[in-house]
Design an enzyme around this catalytic site. Structure first.
Site: not given
Length: 275
Positions: A49, A52, A262
């Site tokens: 979100d 991370c 991510h």
């Protein structure tokens, strides 16, 4: 209710589930995961979100913390928001998550609370000797959204403070790490004020950490962040260190990324690695 850090899963099982095809990318990812599996047995997925990188780094740091870092023990820590505000009026435009538009005069107390919370949580978790209990305490903390996001605000503010120190050191002719030049060479962050407006204020809202900001996070925490960058498998950037010339006494945390956006975390070092 969303899990911030998913339960452990076998690394190769995870890889097989995620990368089934025979494309060059899938093959490279599988090779990358195989290399990570030489060192670590499991992976834990991190909720994505835009926080991370913070979440993965802080979770790993707390999971293995055995003492409170010296910078967190400092008396000056809680005075930081007030002291910086007295020097730099522009910090009033700091954006708090969930509280956009709040005046910095009011939020300097809130950031002080976040810094105190960071110190308290780090101290409590680092004092737990039993590994299972320590892990449970970390899991519990990262299930409490209110506290979790407060800790990220503290980290962001520490990054701003570090950026200001580096910027001033450079202006005063002191040696600074190379990444600091790169940080302030960007059109969007030629000084700490721009860095705050165009980058730090957006982390967690509209974007995550860029690579040069991973260096800044590492310096703010005084931790080396080691990242397996799977899409760079078989190049010399496969394992990247932030900073790349780490201080010897800085502890190290390890993350995994497939795309530099991510981050997940490898857990359970394989026994032979530990020996």
């Amino acid at each position: 209710y969303k899990l911030s850090v998913s339960p452990e899963m076998d690394i190769m099982e995870y890889c097989r589930k995620e990368w089934r095809g025979n494309t060059p990318v899938a093959k490279r990812m599988r090779k990358g995961y195989e290399a990570v599996a030489q060192k670590f047995a499991s992976i834990r997925r991190i909720r994505g979100d835009n926080y991370c990188a913070f979440r993965a780094t802080l979770f790993q740091a707390l999971s293995q913390a055995t003492q409170l870092p010296s910078w967190l023990q400092s008396e000056d820590l809680t005075m930081l928001p007030e002291n910086l505000l007295n020097k730099y009026d522009w910090i009033k435009q700091w954006q708090l998550k969930q509280k956009p538009g709040k005046k910095m005069g009011e939020i300097s107390d809130e950031i002080k609370e976040y810094l105190i919370l960071l110190r308290k949580k780090w101290k409590n978790i680092s004092e737990i000797k039993d590994p299972t209990e320590k892990q449970e305490a970390c899991d519990k903390l990262f299930k409490n959204e209110e506290e979790e996001y407060s800790l990220y605000e503290a980290l962001k503010f520490l990054m701003l403070n570090t950026a200001i120190e580096l910027y001033n050191d450079d202006k005063n002719g002191r040696r600074v790490p190379v990444f600091s030049w790169l940080l302030f060479a960007r059109d969007t962050s030629s000084n700490p004020c721009q860095l705050m407006h165009n980058h730090l204020n957006h982390i967690g809202h509209t974007g995550g950490l860029e690579q040069v900001e991973m260096f800044l996070l590492a310096y703010a925490l005084q931790y080396t962040i080691q990242v397996y960058r799977l899409y760079k498998y078989s190049t010399d950037e496969f394992i990247t260190l932030y900073p790349n010339d780490p201080e010897e006494d800085w502890p190290m945390v390890t993350l995994i990324t497939e795309d530099d956006r991510h981050y997940n975390i490898p857990v359970r070092m394989c026994q032979e690695t530990m020996l």
